[in-house]
Design an enzyme around this catalytic site. Structure first.
Site, PDB file in Angstrom:
ATOM      1  N   LYS A 153       0.885  -1.214  -0.090  1.00 23.85           N
ATOM      2  CA  LYS A 153       0.047  -0.073  -0.127  1.00 23.85           C
ATOM      3  C   LYS A 153       0.696   1.296  -0.002  1.00 23.85           C
ATOM      4  O   LYS A 153       0.500   2.151  -0.703  1.00 23.85           O
ATOM      5  CB  LYS A 153      -0.795  -0.084   1.159  1.00 23.85           C
ATOM      6  CG  LYS A 153      -2.017  -1.091   1.270  1.00 23.85           C
ATOM      7  CD  LYS A 153      -2.884  -0.844   2.372  1.00 23.85           C
ATOM      8  CE  LYS A 153      -2.079  -0.810   3.837  1.00 23.85           C
ATOM      9  NZ  LYS A 153      -1.939  -2.278   4.270  1.00 23.85           N
ATOM     10  N   ARG A 157     -10.037   0.498   8.652  1.00 24.40           N
ATOM     11  CA  ARG A 157      -9.327  -0.958   9.044  1.00 24.40           C
ATOM     12  C   ARG A 157     -10.314  -1.541  10.034  1.00 24.40           C
ATOM     13  O   ARG A 157     -10.082  -2.870  10.213  1.00 24.40           O
ATOM     14  CB  ARG A 157      -8.194  -0.933   9.766  1.00 24.40           C
ATOM     15  CG  ARG A 157      -6.857  -0.954   9.041  1.00 24.40           C
ATOM     16  CD  ARG A 157      -5.576  -0.764   9.948  1.00 24.40           C
ATOM     17  NE  ARG A 157      -4.416  -1.515   9.900  1.00 24.40           N
ATOM     18  CZ  ARG A 157      -3.469  -0.789   9.335  1.00 24.40           C
ATOM     19  NH1 ARG A 157      -3.318   0.324   8.945  1.00 24.40           N
ATOM     20  NH2 ARG A 157      -2.063  -1.758   9.551  1.00 24.40           N
ATOM     21  N   ARG A 162      11.324  -5.487   5.130  1.00 29.08           N
ATOM     22  CA  ARG A 162      11.336  -4.200   5.495  1.00 29.08           C
ATOM     23  C   ARG A 162      11.876  -3.733   6.708  1.00 29.08           C
ATOM     24  O   ARG A 162      12.236  -2.526   7.149  1.00 29.08           O
ATOM     25  CB  ARG A 162       9.962  -3.629   5.494  1.00 29.08           C
ATOM     26  CG  ARG A 162       9.572  -2.244   5.350  1.00 29.08           C
ATOM     27  CD  ARG A 162       7.989  -1.758   4.950  1.00 29.08           C
ATOM     28  NE  ARG A 162       7.320  -2.489   6.036  1.00 29.08           N
ATOM     29  CZ  ARG A 162       5.880  -2.020   5.801  1.00 29.08           C
ATOM     30  NH1 ARG A 162       5.375  -1.595   5.162  1.00 29.08           N
ATOM     31  NH2 ARG A 162       4.985  -2.357   6.864  1.00 29.08           N
ATOM     32  N   ARG A 164      11.548  -0.145  11.697  1.00 32.90           N
ATOM     33  CA  ARG A 164      10.334  -0.316  12.247  1.00 32.90           C
ATOM     34  C   ARG A 164      10.092  -1.538  13.040  1.00 32.90           C
ATOM     35  O   ARG A 164      10.558  -2.613  12.658  1.00 32.90           O
ATOM     36  CB  ARG A 164       9.268  -0.366  11.239  1.00 32.90           C
ATOM     37  CG  ARG A 164       8.618   0.829  10.918  1.00 32.90           C
ATOM     38  CD  ARG A 164       7.253   0.776   9.881  1.00 32.90           C
ATOM     39  NE  ARG A 164       6.227   0.099  10.473  1.00 32.90           N
ATOM     40  CZ  ARG A 164       5.055   0.080   9.896  1.00 32.90           C
ATOM     41  NH1 ARG A 164       4.873   0.667   8.485  1.00 32.90           N
ATOM     42  NH2 ARG A 164       4.122  -0.505  10.491  1.00 32.90           N
ATOM     43  N   ARG A 187      -0.548  -8.999  13.451  1.00 32.00           N
ATOM     44  CA  ARG A 187      -0.864  -8.019  12.713  1.00 32.00           C
ATOM     45  C   ARG A 187      -1.718  -8.595  11.489  1.00 32.00           C
ATOM     46  O   ARG A 187      -2.742  -8.120  11.041  1.00 32.00           O
ATOM     47  CB  ARG A 187       0.135  -7.151  12.008  1.00 32.00           C
ATOM     48  CG  ARG A 187       0.715  -6.178  13.156  1.00 32.00           C
ATOM     49  CD  ARG A 187       2.065  -5.639  12.888  1.00 32.00           C
ATOM     50  NE  ARG A 187       2.252  -4.726  11.706  1.00 32.00           N
ATOM     51  CZ  ARG A 187       3.409  -4.454  10.853  1.00 32.00           C
ATOM     52  NH1 ARG A 187       4.432  -5.007  11.275  1.00 32.00           N
ATOM     53  NH2 ARG A 187       3.371  -3.805  10.035  1.00 32.00           N
TER      54      ARG A 187
HETATM   55  P1  AMP Z   1       0.656   0.344   9.154  1.00 31.17           P
HETATM   56  O1  AMP Z   1       1.790   1.477   9.238  1.00 31.17           O
HETATM   57  O2  AMP Z   1      -0.546   0.749   8.253  1.00 31.17           O
HETATM   58  O3  AMP Z   1       1.040  -0.938   8.953  1.00 31.17           O
HETATM   59  O4  AMP Z   1       0.080   0.694  10.683  1.00 31.17           O
HETATM   60  C1  AMP Z   1       1.173   0.261  11.815  1.00 31.17           C
HETATM   61  C2  AMP Z   1       0.180   0.124  13.202  1.00 31.17           C
HETATM   62  O5  AMP Z   1      -0.576   1.213  13.462  1.00 31.17           O
HETATM   63  C3  AMP Z   1      -1.005  -1.024  12.924  1.00 31.17           C
HETATM   64  O6  AMP Z   1      -0.483  -2.013  13.184  1.00 31.17           O
HETATM   65  C4  AMP Z   1      -1.922  -0.375  14.104  1.00 31.17           C
HETATM   66  O7  AMP Z   1      -1.596  -0.814  15.246  1.00 31.17           O
HETATM   67  C5  AMP Z   1      -1.868   1.273  13.891  1.00 31.17           C
HETATM   68  N1  AMP Z   1      -2.990   1.550  12.702  1.00 31.17           N
HETATM   69  C6  AMP Z   1      -2.561   2.206  11.523  1.00 31.17           C
HETATM   70  N2  AMP Z   1      -3.725   2.643  10.949  1.00 31.17           N
HETATM   71  C7  AMP Z   1      -4.719   2.049  11.818  1.00 31.17           C
HETATM   72  C8  AMP Z   1      -6.213   1.963  11.777  1.00 31.17           C
HETATM   73  N3  AMP Z   1      -6.691   2.583  10.501  1.00 31.17           N
HETATM   74  N4  AMP Z   1      -6.902   1.619  12.518  1.00 31.17           N
HETATM   75  C9  AMP Z   1      -6.474   1.404  13.690  1.00 31.17           C
HETATM   76  N5  AMP Z   1      -5.128   0.969  14.007  1.00 31.17           N
HETATM   77  C10 AMP Z   1      -4.168   1.711  13.027  1.00 31.17           C
END
Ligand code: AMP
Length: 193
Positions: free
Chosen positions: A14, A89, A128, A134, A146
């Protein structure tokens, strides 16, 4: 206005594809993961609270991310459109986003779901983790959490957009350019309707 939900499990591409799409279609990129990480870096109250969830690989509460997105939409009043990356999400987030956008008369154009199999996701995330630093990309148990959160809470969002005729499945395996081409073809078709 072109408003895209870029959807899929962690590691499906994404972020990479968002960067290419924002430059081609001149869109504002709204990634809740990026916004949350910026809050953590700035050590805000929101960031400190969110970190406890993110470190475990579970979702941050809906009201936190919905509030964040609402203020970013209003901050970008002159945008040509938005890419929502990693949001919504949950079905509650999808319903809240629909309400936010409908109130502003700027509905979602299409939802693009990048399909990548489990083993490839884990491989990409661990890679990554090496380059991005990260912490949630470095621990296989957190990665599995996740992906589990995605299947349990996020995948049902597909039904929400399917019922509106906005869901599009995109094969997320191949070169970055091949996947980008698939996305653009689908967007151009959805946008011309
Ligand atoms: P990402 O960078 O999109 O993989 O997000 C990293 C972490 O941020 C996720 O594992 C969640 O803990 C939190 N997170 C990001 N976007 C959301 C969302 N829309 N709703 C809830 N948690 C989120």
């Amino acid at each position: 206005m072109l408003n895209i939900v870029l959807f899929g499990p962690p590691g499906c591409g994404k972020g990479t594809q968002s960067e290419k799409l924002i430059s081609k279609y001149q869109l504002v990129h709204l990634s809740t993961g990026d916004i949350l990480r910026a809050e953590i870096n700035n050590q805000t109250k929101l960031g400190i609270e969110a970190k406890t969830f993110m470190d475990k690989g579970v979702l941050v509460p809906d009201e936190v991310v919905i509030g964040m997105i609402a203020s970013k939409i209003d901050f970008n009043k002159n945008a040509k459109g938005f890419i929502f990356d990693g949001f919504p999400r949950t079905t509650a987030q999808a319903e809240a986003l629909d309400k936010l956008l409908n109130d502003r008369k700027i509905p979602i154009t299409c939802m693009l779901s990048l399909e990548v199999d489990h083993d490839e996701l884990v491989k990409r995330l661990l890679n990554r983790g090496i380059t991005s630093g990260r912490s949630d990309d470095q621990n296989p148990l957190i990665i599995e959490n996740r992906i589990k959160e995605y299947h349990n809470k996020t995948a049902p969002v597909i039904k929400f957009y399917k019922s509106q005729g906005k869901f599009h499945n995109i094969e997320g395996i191949g070169s970055i350019e091949e996947i980008f081409d698939r996305l653009c073809k689908t967007i151009d078709k959805a946008y011309s309707i």
